[in-house]
Design a protein around this motif. Structure first.
Motif, PDB file in Angstrom:
ATOM      1  N   GLY A   1    -111.841  99.924-112.284  1.00  0.00           N
ATOM      2  CA  GLY A   1    -112.375  99.437-113.544  1.00  0.00           C
ATOM      3  C   GLY A   1    -113.298  98.269-113.320  1.00  0.00           C
ATOM      4  O   GLY A   1    -113.543  97.848-112.184  1.00  0.00           O
ATOM      5  N   PRO A   2    -113.808  97.733-114.402  1.00  0.00           N
ATOM      6  CA  PRO A   2    -114.686  96.562-114.272  1.00  0.00           C
ATOM      7  C   PRO A   2    -113.883  95.354-113.794  1.00  0.00           C
ATOM      8  O   PRO A   2    -112.683  95.253-114.044  1.00  0.00           O
ATOM      9  N   THR A   3    -114.546  94.471-113.109  1.00  0.00           N
ATOM     10  CA  THR A   3    -113.852  93.286-112.596  1.00  0.00           C
ATOM     11  C   THR A   3    -113.615  92.306-113.729  1.00  0.00           C
ATOM     12  O   THR A   3    -114.384  92.243-114.690  1.00  0.00           O
ATOM     13  N   ARG A   4    -112.532  91.540-113.611  1.00  0.00           N
ATOM     14  CA  ARG A   4    -112.193  90.538-114.628  1.00  0.00           C
ATOM     15  C   ARG A   4    -112.876  89.225-114.322  1.00  0.00           C
ATOM     16  O   ARG A   4    -113.073  88.861-113.173  1.00  0.00           O
ATOM     17  N   HIS A   5    -113.163  88.509-115.360  1.00  0.00           N
ATOM     18  CA  HIS A   5    -113.687  87.157-115.194  1.00  0.00           C
ATOM     19  C   HIS A   5    -112.553  86.289-114.650  1.00  0.00           C
ATOM     20  O   HIS A   5    -111.395  86.463-115.042  1.00  0.00           O
TER      21      HIS A   5
ATOM     22  N   ARG B   1    -110.062 105.572-111.042  1.00  0.00           N
ATOM     23  CA  ARG B   1    -111.372 104.973-110.818  1.00  0.00           C
ATOM     24  C   ARG B   1    -111.257 103.467-111.001  1.00  0.00           C
ATOM     25  O   ARG B   1    -110.591 103.018-111.922  1.00  0.00           O
TER      26      ARG B   1
END
Length: 68
Positions: free
Chosen positions: A26-30, A24
């Motif tokens: 994941g959250p996007t990185r800054h 899945r």
């Protein structure tokens, strides 16, 4: 004709490679976190392969375009 429309409709939903492997996203990185991860490796490779002058030249060119 109905079977063609069914296939194009199925393609519209699409399957990503992550779906195939069961991962899945994941959250996007800054962007600053991504830069902090990449810059040490980039500096190391530039020193090892002797491209430090090119890196400094590119950085100064980008800084000049940004007006700094």
């Amino acid at each position: 004709m109905a079977h063609i429309a069914g296939r194009t409709g199925h393609r519209a939903h699409g399957h990503r490679a992550t779906d195939v492997f069961g991962e899945r996203p994941g959250p996007t990185r800054h962007p600053l976190v991504a830069a902090a991860m990449v810059l040490p490796l980039a500096a190391f490779l530039a020193v090892v392969f002797g491209g430090w002058d090119a890196v400094v030249l590119q950085a100064s060119s980008v800084a000049g375009m940004l007006g700094r």
